[in-house]
Design an enzyme around this catalytic site. Structure first.
Site, PDB file in Angstrom:
ATOM      1  N   HIS A   1      -3.924 -29.594 -10.304  1.00 12.04           N
ATOM      2  CA  HIS A   1      -2.648 -29.257  -9.529  1.00 12.04           C
ATOM      3  C   HIS A   1      -2.476 -30.243  -8.661  1.00 12.04           C
ATOM      4  CE1 HIS A   1       0.190 -25.606  -8.739  1.00 12.04           C
ATOM      5  NE2 HIS A   1       0.476 -26.390  -7.779  1.00 12.04           N
TER       6      HIS A   1
ATOM      7  N   HIS B   1       1.039 -32.732  -6.895  1.00 12.68           N
ATOM      8  CA  HIS B   1       2.384 -32.739  -6.996  1.00 12.68           C
ATOM      9  C   HIS B   1       2.720 -34.370  -6.675  1.00 12.68           C
ATOM     10  CE1 HIS B   1       3.898 -28.728  -7.507  1.00 12.68           C
ATOM     11  NE2 HIS B   1       2.984 -28.362  -6.972  1.00 12.68           N
TER      12      HIS B   1
ATOM     13  N   ASP C   1       5.196 -35.818  -5.802  1.00 11.55           N
ATOM     14  CA  ASP C   1       6.083 -36.082  -4.786  1.00 11.55           C
ATOM     15  C   ASP C   1       5.527 -35.444  -3.427  1.00 11.55           C
ATOM     16  OD1 ASP C   1       6.547 -33.594  -5.998  1.00 11.55           O
ATOM     17  OD2 ASP C   1       8.412 -33.382  -5.373  1.00 11.55           O
TER      18      ASP C   1
ATOM     19  N   GLY D   1       8.814 -23.867  -7.458  1.00 10.81           N
ATOM     20  CA  GLY D   1       9.864 -23.491  -6.672  1.00 10.81           C
ATOM     21  C   GLY D   1       9.818 -22.048  -6.138  1.00 10.81           C
TER      22      GLY D   1
ATOM     23  N   HIS E   1       3.599 -21.469 -11.710  1.00  8.72           N
ATOM     24  CA  HIS E   1       3.264 -21.261 -10.177  1.00  8.72           C
ATOM     25  C   HIS E   1       3.386 -19.699 -10.077  1.00  8.72           C
ATOM     26  CE1 HIS E   1       3.505 -25.543  -9.016  1.00  8.72           C
ATOM     27  NE2 HIS E   1       3.107 -25.179  -7.833  1.00  8.72           N
TER      28      HIS E   1
ATOM     29  N   GLU F   1       1.247 -17.141  -5.488  1.00  4.82           N
ATOM     30  CA  GLU F   1       0.968 -18.183  -4.226  1.00  4.82           C
ATOM     31  C   GLU F   1       1.432 -17.173  -2.934  1.00  4.82           C
ATOM     32  OE1 GLU F   1       3.006 -21.723  -4.022  1.00  4.82           O
ATOM     33  OE2 GLU F   1       2.013 -22.438  -2.197  1.00  4.82           O
TER      34      GLU F   1
ATOM     35  N   ASP G   1      -2.803 -29.809  -4.198  1.00  9.38           N
ATOM     36  CA  ASP G   1      -1.341 -29.509  -4.303  1.00  9.38           C
ATOM     37  C   ASP G   1      -0.726 -30.631  -3.795  1.00  9.38           C
ATOM     38  OD1 ASP G   1       0.433 -27.773  -4.990  1.00  9.38           O
ATOM     39  OD2 ASP G   1       0.240 -26.562  -3.110  1.00  9.38           O
TER      40      ASP G   1
END
Ligand SMILES: [Zn+2]
Length: 362
Positions: A19, A21, A23, A181, A208, A211, A300
């Protein structure tokens, strides 16, 4: 003789990351270079050290607005073919330098269309960058392989299109799909068509869930969407009762997650920043690992959380006293839970992970 576990030695251990990202992992200097090339003048600083600090402070601020602002900058500078190739290649170099041998890196292609790139052009650019990064890593003697996860954004209602995109590129290392998101107000069930399609195609996906939002989000992701893994899943702890004598009782959902060996993609440092856990010591990762849930450890967003997989492992070592055997357990859990084929997973476990830890354990 056993090598001591520390932030200096953990990079020597082979690690697996599920996991991360794309960006959320840029180098600060790259953000600056790409902003200049694109004529983007909104960055809070033009100095790499200051900008790096700003990303961490903003993500740490407890304000969701400031947290999201960090991504507005990284996304803004990733709108061209060249930028995507560079960011993807550097991501692989950074992970390889940290001792990661297999990673599933995710991003939402729909975010990179501001300058007219098509979804297919975006996927091809990132795949080119990942392959370039693997080559550069090999040149310095590091073995790493990257699988891509394509994310759909919950709020944008393009999940069916992104699911089709993931299936279209499944034979060139796009190994799965994810939905990301805001959880609140956007339950995963809004995207049932996409999940239905992926199941029909025998494709892999994660969601996701759990969380910030609680058990209903986890339940929907599992029982309505049919997810194979849970992105974060920390709130599963709300279905576990621990009494004063240390007795533990699992509710039906927590039992299901443990019994079915549903992988939890846990991201301790990120959870602290978003308020999903008050401290590492109080983070459910400790309890869930003790109870032998299928726990995996992840980064993350390496830029915003100022972390690497090694630093996450180091924090867990310091907090919970985990040694090489525990770190190997997290790593094997992650490899078993990856979206690669079974034979490929076994090969990495037997040829890279086990010998790597054996040499550290001594
Ligand atoms: Zn995430």
């Amino acid at each position: 003789m056993s090598t001591p576990v520390s932030l200096d030695t953990i990079p020597l251990a082979p690690k697996v990351l599920l996991h991360d990202h794309l960006d959320g992992g840029l180098r600060p200097q790259t953000v600056i270079d790409l902003a200049r090339a694109a004529g983007y003048d909104q960055l809070p600083s033009e100095r790499a050290d200051e900008l790096g600090e700003w990303f961490i402070a903003s993500a740490d601020s407890g304000s969701l607005e400031r947290y999201l602002e960090t991504f507005s900058h990284t996304v803004a500078v990733m709108q061209t073919h060249e930028a995507l190739v560079r960011v993807a290649a550097e991501c692989v170099e950074d992970l390889a330098a940290d001792g990661v041998v297999y990673a599933e890196v995710r991003y939402a292609p729909e975010l990179f269309q501001e300058r007219g790139l098509t979804l297919d052009e975006i996927v091809c650019a990132v795949q080119d960058g990942f392959r370039e990064g693997e080559r550069r890593a090999a040149e310095v003697g590091k073995s790493i392989r990257i699988g891509t996860l394509l994310c759909a954004m919950r709020q944008n209602a393009r999940s069916a299109e992104i699911a089709e995109l993931a299936v279209r590129y499944r034979d060139v290392e796009v190994v799965g799909f994810d939905i990301a998101g805001p959880e609140a107000g956007f339950p995963p069930t809004r995207n049932l068509d996409a999940f239905e399609y992926l199941r029909q195609q025998n494709a892999h996906f994660t969601v996701h869930a759990g969380e910030a939002f609680g058990l209903p989000s986890i339940w929907e992701a599992l029982q309505h969407c049919g997810t194979e893994r849970l992105g974060h899943g920390v709130r599963i702890v709300d279905d576990i009762k621990v009494d004063d004598n240390g007795g533990v009782q699992l509710g039906r959902l927590a039992s299901y997650v443990r019994d079915r060996r549903i992988p939890l993609e846990m991201c301790p440092s990120s959870n602290l920043q978003t308020g999903a856990a008050p401290s590492i010591a109080e983070h459910p990762v400790g309890l869930l690992a003790d109870l032998r849930f299928r726990v995996t450890v992840n980064t993350d967003n390496r830029l915003m959380s100022h972390c690497s997989l090694s630093s996450e492992f180091a924090v867990l070592h310091e907090t919970f006293g985990y040694g090489w055997t525990d770190l190997q357990w997290f790593t094997v859990n992650a490899m078993k839970s990856s979206f690669l084929g079974f034979d490929e997973r076994l090969e990495i476990i037997n040829n890279l992970i086990k010998p790597g830890y054996a040499s550290l354990i001594g």
